[in-house]
Scaffold this motif. Structure first.
Motif, PDB file in Angstrom:
ATOM      1  N   HIS A 262       0.668  -1.601  -0.348  1.00 20.45           N
ATOM      2  CA  HIS A 262      -0.002  -0.172   0.107  1.00 20.45           C
ATOM      3  C   HIS A 262       0.884   1.285   0.277  1.00 20.45           C
ATOM      4  CE1 HIS A 262      -3.156  -2.623   0.221  1.00 20.45           C
ATOM      5  NE2 HIS A 262      -2.887  -3.054   1.674  1.00 20.45           N
ATOM      6  N   HIS A 263       2.460   1.003  -0.236  1.00 24.82           N
ATOM      7  CA  HIS A 263       2.836   2.166  -0.103  1.00 24.82           C
ATOM      8  C   HIS A 263       3.960   2.011  -1.499  1.00 24.82           C
ATOM      9  CE1 HIS A 263       5.569   5.005   1.488  1.00 24.82           C
ATOM     10  NE2 HIS A 263       4.300   5.676   2.597  1.00 24.82           N
ATOM     11  N   PRO A 264       3.330   2.125  -2.315  1.00 23.32           N
ATOM     12  CA  PRO A 264       4.990   1.539  -3.543  1.00 23.32           C
ATOM     13  C   PRO A 264       5.841   2.362  -3.551  1.00 23.32           C
ATOM     14  CG  PRO A 264       2.505   2.627  -4.092  1.00 23.32           C
ATOM     15  CD  PRO A 264       2.064   2.400  -2.693  1.00 23.32           C
ATOM     16  N   ILE A 265       6.156   3.537  -3.018  1.00 29.44           N
ATOM     17  CA  ILE A 265       7.118   3.950  -2.983  1.00 29.44           C
ATOM     18  C   ILE A 265       7.421   3.581  -1.709  1.00 29.44           C
ATOM     19  CG2 ILE A 265       8.316   6.684  -2.437  1.00 29.44           C
ATOM     20  CD1 ILE A 265       6.978   6.329  -5.037  1.00 29.44           C
ATOM     21  N   ALA A 266       8.969   3.430  -2.069  1.00 28.25           N
ATOM     22  CA  ALA A 266       9.752   2.790  -1.067  1.00 28.25           C
ATOM     23  C   ALA A 266      10.647   3.562   0.465  1.00 28.25           C
ATOM     24  CB  ALA A 266      10.207   1.539  -1.374  1.00 28.25           C
ATOM     25  N   ALA A 267      10.031   4.702  -0.154  1.00 29.06           N
ATOM     26  CA  ALA A 267      10.521   5.644   1.104  1.00 29.06           C
ATOM     27  C   ALA A 267       9.659   6.398   2.420  1.00 29.06           C
ATOM     28  CB  ALA A 267      11.713   6.562   0.446  1.00 29.06           C
ATOM     29  N   PRO A 268      10.202   7.429   2.854  1.00 26.22           N
ATOM     30  CA  PRO A 268       9.029   8.203   4.019  1.00 26.22           C
ATOM     31  C   PRO A 268       8.412   9.186   2.801  1.00 26.22           C
ATOM     32  CG  PRO A 268      10.949   8.510   4.990  1.00 26.22           C
ATOM     33  CD  PRO A 268      11.112   6.835   4.116  1.00 26.22           C
ATOM     34  N   LEU A 269       7.633   9.302   1.974  1.00 24.08           N
ATOM     35  CA  LEU A 269       7.265  10.056   1.143  1.00 24.08           C
ATOM     36  C   LEU A 269       5.724   9.977   1.088  1.00 24.08           C
ATOM     37  CD1 LEU A 269      10.575  10.164  -1.656  1.00 24.08           C
ATOM     38  CD2 LEU A 269       9.522  12.149  -0.060  1.00 24.08           C
ATOM     39  N   SER A 270       5.105  11.028   0.619  1.00 24.98           N
ATOM     40  CA  SER A 270       4.137  10.900   0.624  1.00 24.98           C
ATOM     41  C   SER A 270       3.627  10.764  -1.158  1.00 24.98           C
ATOM     42  CB  SER A 270       3.079  12.499   0.785  1.00 24.98           C
ATOM     43  OG  SER A 270       3.870  13.539   0.663  1.00 24.98           O
ATOM     44  N   ASP A 271       2.695  11.205  -1.390  1.00 27.77           N
ATOM     45  CA  ASP A 271       2.091  11.179  -3.313  1.00 27.77           C
ATOM     46  C   ASP A 271       2.695  12.640  -3.921  1.00 27.77           C
ATOM     47  OD1 ASP A 271       2.001   8.536  -3.277  1.00 27.77           O
ATOM     48  OD2 ASP A 271      -0.155   8.834  -3.546  1.00 27.77           O
ATOM     49  N   GLU A 272       2.726  13.570  -2.922  1.00 30.13           N
ATOM     50  CA  GLU A 272       2.311  14.890  -3.296  1.00 30.13           C
ATOM     51  C   GLU A 272       4.292  14.860  -2.562  1.00 30.13           C
ATOM     52  OE1 GLU A 272       2.004  19.586  -4.040  1.00 30.13           O
ATOM     53  OE2 GLU A 272       0.712  17.153  -4.215  1.00 30.13           O
ATOM     54  N   SER A 273       4.603  14.773  -2.088  1.00 27.60           N
ATOM     55  CA  SER A 273       6.001  15.320  -1.789  1.00 27.60           C
ATOM     56  C   SER A 273       7.129  14.414  -3.134  1.00 27.60           C
ATOM     57  CB  SER A 273       6.479  14.886  -1.163  1.00 27.60           C
ATOM     58  OG  SER A 273       5.947  15.311   0.218  1.00 27.60           O
ATOM     59  N   VAL A 274       6.545  13.211  -3.974  1.00 30.24           N
ATOM     60  CA  VAL A 274       7.219  12.506  -4.926  1.00 30.24           C
ATOM     61  C   VAL A 274       6.920  13.758  -6.413  1.00 30.24           C
ATOM     62  CG1 VAL A 274       6.985  10.603  -6.521  1.00 30.24           C
ATOM     63  CG2 VAL A 274       6.804   9.771  -4.158  1.00 30.24           C
ATOM     64  N   ARG A 275       5.439  13.996  -5.892  1.00 37.31           N
ATOM     65  CA  ARG A 275       4.775  15.078  -7.563  1.00 37.31           C
ATOM     66  C   ARG A 275       5.798  15.943  -7.399  1.00 37.31           C
ATOM     67  NH1 ARG A 275       2.911  19.026  -8.960  1.00 37.31           N
ATOM     68  NH2 ARG A 275       2.613  19.870  -6.575  1.00 37.31           N
ATOM     69  N   LEU A 276       6.261  16.890  -6.590  1.00 39.11           N
ATOM     70  CA  LEU A 276       7.108  18.196  -6.588  1.00 39.11           C
ATOM     71  C   LEU A 276       8.781  17.396  -6.576  1.00 39.11           C
ATOM     72  CD1 LEU A 276       7.209  20.923  -5.605  1.00 39.11           C
ATOM     73  CD2 LEU A 276       7.625  20.741  -3.348  1.00 39.11           C
ATOM     74  N   LEU A 277       8.898  16.732  -6.046  1.00 34.48           N
ATOM     75  CA  LEU A 277      10.302  16.047  -6.457  1.00 34.48           C
ATOM     76  C   LEU A 277      10.840  15.904  -7.683  1.00 34.48           C
ATOM     77  CD1 LEU A 277      10.644  14.208  -2.926  1.00 34.48           C
ATOM     78  CD2 LEU A 277      12.418  15.934  -3.320  1.00 34.48           C
ATOM     79  N   LEU A 278       9.922  15.522  -8.341  1.00 39.02           N
ATOM     80  CA  LEU A 278       9.606  14.964  -9.920  1.00 39.02           C
ATOM     81  C   LEU A 278       9.629  16.000 -10.660  1.00 39.02           C
ATOM     82  CD1 LEU A 278       7.975  11.663 -10.077  1.00 39.02           C
ATOM     83  CD2 LEU A 278      10.700  12.012 -10.627  1.00 39.02           C
ATOM     84  N   ASP A 279       9.102  17.045 -10.482  1.00 35.97           N
ATOM     85  CA  ASP A 279       8.305  17.991 -11.376  1.00 35.97           C
ATOM     86  C   ASP A 279      10.269  19.414 -11.065  1.00 35.97           C
ATOM     87  OD1 ASP A 279       6.502  19.985 -12.498  1.00 35.97           O
ATOM     88  OD2 ASP A 279       6.978  21.200 -10.855  1.00 35.97           O
ATOM     89  N   ARG A 280      10.453  19.167  -9.942  1.00 37.67           N
ATOM     90  CA  ARG A 280      11.907  20.142 -10.073  1.00 37.67           C
ATOM     91  C   ARG A 280      12.876  19.113 -10.281  1.00 37.67           C
ATOM     92  NH1 ARG A 280      12.299  23.842  -6.025  1.00 37.67           N
ATOM     93  NH2 ARG A 280      10.134  24.583  -5.921  1.00 37.67           N
ATOM     94  N   ALA A 281      13.354  17.663 -10.414  1.00 38.32           N
ATOM     95  CA  ALA A 281      14.559  17.279 -11.285  1.00 38.32           C
ATOM     96  C   ALA A 281      14.386  16.722 -12.442  1.00 38.32           C
ATOM     97  CB  ALA A 281      14.376  16.149 -10.323  1.00 38.32           C
ATOM     98  N   LEU A 282      13.170  16.510 -13.563  1.00 32.37           N
ATOM     99  CA  LEU A 282      12.655  16.136 -14.418  1.00 32.37           C
ATOM    100  C   LEU A 282      13.040  17.078 -15.908  1.00 32.37           C
ATOM    101  CD1 LEU A 282       9.742  13.472 -13.754  1.00 32.37           C
ATOM    102  CD2 LEU A 282      12.104  13.216 -14.449  1.00 32.37           C
TER     103      LEU A 282
END
Length: 246
Positions: A13-33
């Protein structure tokens, strides 16, 4: 009980294997890609959660994932097929350490997988030859939020320092942070509850399975280590990095 199986069940139920919310992942990808086109590599991609989100967010992006978990890669392929992304992703069943590529990548990810490279320094060393000179790396690793007790050090290891020290190590290695995210208490707790709860629920739902007792034991042990050993001490930071000198 196989370690990879434990991880798969714990992250159901937590496919991101790290303590990150979906919104945090979205923001990190937005800055990195990159905005248009480009290529992204995930060293230790698991079930491809980062890559599938990256490809969905950037229609012209192509991706490569590397992992030793064949089952996780199969799930990544299923996810890519469901989302219509199969032609834009390549998945390789091999050790991420020592992976080489013909061309450097625009973005290289390794979040929560530094153990595969012997720590943060080893992860950065593995990323460097795979990243374009003007590319962006996303690296996630643990740090100490406060002075750890001996139990926390025994559980998580001695290789960590505080947040400032972690950033200092990255900078000293020739990288400049251009963005970052420190996981919140809510993200940290949600991850641990998901990890221990998903594994426990699987065991309770499969009373006749030969691994049931072991799954319950592992979940209970992990929960105890978290609640009594490192909760409030363990932190997690995800850094978006560029080379200081191209």
């Amino acid at each position: 009980m196989d370690r990879q199986l434990i991880s798969r069940l714990a992250h159901r139920h937590h496919p991101i294997a790290a303590p990150l919310s979906d919104e945090s992942v979205r923001l990190l990808l937005d800055r990195a890609l990159p905005e248009d086109g480009g290529t992204v590599l995930d060293l230790g991609c698991g079930e491809g959660a980062w890559l599938l989100r990256a490809l969905s967010a950037r229609p012209e992006l192509t991706a490569v994932g590397v992992d030793l978990d064949a089952h996780g890669l199969a799930k990544a392929r299923e996810g890519a097929e469901t989302l219509g992304l199969t032609r834009r992703i390549g998945l390789h069943h091999r050790d991420a350490q020592g992976y080489t590529a013909r061309e450097p990548f625009s973005t290289v990810l390794s979040v929560g997988a530094t153990h595969a490279f012997g720590g943060l320094a080893g992860t950065l060393a593995a990323i460097r030859p795979l990243l374009a000179a003007d590319g962006t790396a996303v690296v996630g690793d643990a740090y100490w939020r406060s002075e750890p007790g001996p139990e926390a050090v025994e559980i998580l290891g001695e290789g960590y320092t505080d947040l400032a020290g972690t950033v200092d190590r990255v900078v000293a290695d020739g990288w400049t942070p251009v963005f970052g995210h420190t996981s919140t208490e809510r993200e940290l707790d949600a991850y641990e509850w998901d990890w221990t709860g998903s594994l426990s629920a699987w065991a309770l739902d499969n009373p006749g399975h030969p691994d049931r007792a072991e799954a319950l034991r592992v979940a209970a042990e992990h929960r105890g280590e978290w609640l009594r050993g490192y909760r409030g001490v363990f932190g997690f930071v995800t850094l978006v990095l560029r080379r200081t000198e191209g």
